[in-house]
Enzyme design. Sequence first.
Site, PDB file in Angstrom:
ATOM      1  N   HIS A  17       0.842  -1.201   0.000  1.00 44.43           N
ATOM      2  CA  HIS A  17       0.000   0.000   0.000  1.00 44.43           C
ATOM      3  C   HIS A  17       0.881   1.256   0.000  1.00 44.43           C
ATOM      4  CE1 HIS A  17      -3.028  -2.644   2.373  1.00 44.43           C
ATOM      5  NE2 HIS A  17      -3.523  -2.490   1.158  1.00 44.43           N
ATOM      6  N   LYS A  41     -18.602  -5.041   7.173  1.00 41.08           N
ATOM      7  CA  LYS A  41     -17.481  -5.942   6.889  1.00 41.08           C
ATOM      8  C   LYS A  41     -16.702  -6.244   8.163  1.00 41.08           C
ATOM      9  CE  LYS A  41     -16.694  -5.205   2.032  1.00 41.08           C
ATOM     10  NZ  LYS A  41     -15.721  -4.924   0.986  1.00 41.08           N
ATOM     11  N   ARG A  90      -1.501  -5.520  -9.020  1.00 35.89           N
ATOM     12  CA  ARG A  90      -0.439  -6.481  -8.692  1.00 35.89           C
ATOM     13  C   ARG A  90      -0.214  -7.471  -9.821  1.00 35.89           C
ATOM     14  NH1 ARG A  90      -3.265  -7.724  -3.043  1.00 35.89           N
ATOM     15  NH2 ARG A  90      -4.940  -7.695  -4.547  1.00 35.89           N
ATOM     16  N   SER A 127      -3.088  -7.735   2.387  1.00 33.15           N
ATOM     17  CA  SER A 127      -3.309  -7.720   3.841  1.00 33.15           C
ATOM     18  C   SER A 127      -3.845  -9.060   4.325  1.00 33.15           C
ATOM     19  CB  SER A 127      -4.295  -6.612   4.220  1.00 33.15           C
ATOM     20  OG  SER A 127      -3.767  -5.355   3.911  1.00 33.15           O
TER      21      SER A 127
END
Length: 166
Positions: A17, A41, A90, A127
């Site tokens: 990040h 969430k 990514r 993460s």
Amino acid sequence: MRRAVCPGSFDPVTHGHLDIIERAANLFDEVVVAVGVNASKRRLFTAEERMGMLEQACAGFPNVRVAGFSGLLTTFCQEHDIHAIVKGLRAVSDFDYELQMAQMNSSLTDVETVFVPTSPEYSFLASSLVKEVASFGGDVSAFVPGFVLARLTARLDEVAARPQDA
Ligand code: PNS
């Protein structure tokens, strides 16, 4: 002023990040790191904790600030006069969903998504994986700032010590 947003959950912030945030800060006058605070969430860290870690991690970037947001990202952009969303890519596997979101967001309001390729050393970093590896005792010290590692280890210990649901 050219202002961009770097949105995400950041549960917790990783070097991946921070690589994208730093590069966005080099491209734009101001970068707002927008932390999704969607209450539905389930997260390891609260919104306040995630924002606090980001503020500490971004303290060295003078044109970066951290904010929370709920609801649509495009509404946040309109409210903050932001016309660019910066997202890290990514791998090809990220692209389909990111393209879909970029096109939806630009159809909702006047905002462009700028894709920044993740630096190769972070191309596998997420993460969720950091949390999983750390929860099984793996060494994730290369992937998060030292103070985040300490918070992560402490939180995982707390979670492990909690009584399990029947
Ligand atoms: O770190 P994440 O979980 O990949 O971040 C996802 C996030 C928060 C950037 C994305 O879910 C989002 O933009 N949520 C806000 C709700 C929204 O605008 N949804 C429509 C997307 S087209």
